[in-house]
Design an enzyme around this catalytic site. Structure first.
Site, PDB file in Angstrom:
ATOM      1  CG  ASN A  35      -5.907   7.368   1.597  1.00  0.00           C
ATOM      2  OD1 ASN A  35      -4.703   7.282   1.392  1.00  0.00           O
ATOM      3  ND2 ASN A  35      -6.786   6.802   0.781  1.00  0.00           N
ATOM      4  CG  ASN A  77      -5.384   8.425  -2.149  1.00  0.00           C
ATOM      5  OD1 ASN A  77      -4.303   7.971  -1.800  1.00  0.00           O
ATOM      6  ND2 ASN A  77      -6.397   7.632  -2.483  1.00  0.00           N
ATOM      7  CG  ASP A 117      -3.385   5.591  -4.355  1.00  0.00           C
ATOM      8  OD1 ASP A 117      -3.094   5.928  -3.203  1.00  0.00           O
ATOM      9  OD2 ASP A 117      -4.147   4.642  -4.606  1.00  0.00           O
ATOM     10  CG  ASN A 118      -0.065   6.276  -1.374  1.00  0.00           C
ATOM     11  OD1 ASN A 118      -0.919   6.966  -0.839  1.00  0.00           O
ATOM     12  ND2 ASN A 118       0.108   4.997  -1.076  1.00  0.00           N
ATOM     13  CG  HIS A 125      -8.266   1.677   8.021  1.00  0.00           C
ATOM     14  ND1 HIS A 125      -8.774   2.927   8.324  1.00  0.00           N
ATOM     15  CD2 HIS A 125      -7.441   1.866   6.951  1.00  0.00           C
ATOM     16  CE1 HIS A 125      -8.297   3.817   7.477  1.00  0.00           C
ATOM     17  NE2 HIS A 125      -7.479   3.194   6.637  1.00  0.00           N
ATOM     18  CG  HIS A 148      -4.787   3.246   4.197  1.00  0.00           C
ATOM     19  ND1 HIS A 148      -6.129   3.560   4.137  1.00  0.00           N
ATOM     20  CD2 HIS A 148      -4.345   3.381   2.926  1.00  0.00           C
ATOM     21  CE1 HIS A 148      -6.481   3.864   2.906  1.00  0.00           C
ATOM     22  NE2 HIS A 148      -5.411   3.778   2.147  1.00  0.00           N
ATOM     23  CD  GLU A 153      -2.218   2.087   0.523  1.00  0.00           C
ATOM     24  OE1 GLU A 153      -2.801   1.450  -0.358  1.00  0.00           O
ATOM     25  OE2 GLU A 153      -2.167   3.336   0.540  1.00  0.00           O
TER      26      GLU A 153
END
Length: 337
Positions: free
Chosen positions: A167, A223, A268-269, A133, A114, A53
């Site tokens: 996130n 994000n 995203d990242n 989470h 995450h 992730e």
């Protein structure tokens, strides 16, 4: 007359749903096809088959990797296994990953990591902050990294009413961090409706022991988040809007938007090259393939590099990569692998 009103309302409702459906599929690039481009000097790192992730790299070249995320609506490659944090030494000629042991007293069975971020204090002690989470809740876990033992010592769990649907995270001081909230609603159905209607209710939060507050809002789905090498600017990825927000950081930790870098891919990242200040982004060229995962037709990933002068982008070439090795990967960094 009554039937006519009902039919009119029904028709208007169906037209609205149809328009929203088409708009949503356009936002997630459901119709996009990407030609495969095999990257040079890259190879698959074994041992991360459950999905990597996020990654955070120390100045020494040691990299922390969070894996095994269970996220509503996303494919889960190991539903019966908890998440893990891996360590990889990028100084090695052929880097390999090693799972880090976590100290007793921490609930490893519900560990669902995450976004991650590291903080190094004045005595060079390394702390790893992990968005977790457990049972689909949101917490931030603080670990102390024991390099000799290759282990993480759990120090603290942070919870707050504003830290919901967190996130990613970027740590700027001891228990001082920014965090992105990718959904306003925590209920699964309402969260999907929120994305479908593009409500733009997600936000960036600042946390410290003294103060927790919203410092930026109006994102479609906030994000990835990171910071410039000089700590003056915060970069926020809005995955559904397909852009990166350049934010100025103030002394009171508030953020002011300076510019939006628009892309054609779902961002995203993020990470920043410490030498050049360039933003490196892991992106999804077609999120529909990611959501409806098919191992015979993997979604692929896209790597985007945004070159900056100060806080303003100079150019943003994208390199498209598809295939099994990069199927749905969420973070890209310049590594020596």
């Amino acid at each position: 007359m009554g039937k006519l009103v009902v039919l009119t309302l029904l028709g208007a409702g169906l037209a609205l749903i149809g328009e929203r459906l088409v708009a949503f599929r356009q936002r997630i690039n459901a119709y996009r096809e990407v030609e495969p481009v095999e990257p040079q000097n890259c190879h698959l790192i074994e041992g991360l088959e459950n999905g990597a992730e996020d990654i955070d790299i120390l100045p020494s070249g040691l990299a922390f990797i969070s894996t095994g995320l269970k996220y509503p609506g996303m494919p889960d490659f190991a539903p019966d296994e908890p998440g893990q944090i891996f360590l990889m030494d990028l100084n090695e000629q052929n880097p390999r990953v090693q799972s880090l042991n976590i100290s007793d007293g921490f609930d490893r069975a519900s560990f669902n990591p995450h976004g991650i971020s590291t903080f190094i204090d004045k005595d060079q002690t390394v702390y790893l902050y992990v968005v977790n989470h457990p049972h689909m809740d949101s917490t931030v876990e603080i670990f102390k990294f024991e390099e000799q033992q290759h282990s993480l010592v759990h120090l603290k769990t942070i919870k707050h009413k504003l830290l919901k649907s967190v996130n990613d995270i970027v740590v700027l001081g001891a228990e001082q961090f920014y965090a992105t909230r990718d959904h306003y609603f925590t209920n699964f159905f309402l969260a999907q409706l929120e994305m479908f209607l593009d409500l733009c209710w997600t936000s960036v939060l600042f946390y410290s022991p003294r103060e927790v507050k919203v410092v930026a809002k109006g994102f479609s789905s906030a994000n990835g988040i990171t910071v410039s090498p000089d700590k003056k600017y915060i970069y926020v990825a809005d995955v559904l809007a397909k852009n990166i927000h350049v934010m100025e950081k103030h002394d009171n930790w508030d953020l002011t938007q300076l510019k939006v870098i628009q892309l054609s891919t779902l961002v995203d990242n993020l990470t920043v090259d410490p030498d050049t200040g360039d933003i490196l982004a892991g992106c999804h060229p077609n999120a529909n393939k990611l959501l409806s995962y098919n191992p015979e037709d993997p979604p692929g990933s896209e790597l985007s590099e945004e070159r900056l002068k100060g806080q303003l982008p100079l150019m943003g070439p994208s390199r498209d990569i598809t295939g099994r090795d990069l199927a749905g990967k969420r973070k890209h960094t310049q590594t020596r692998v």
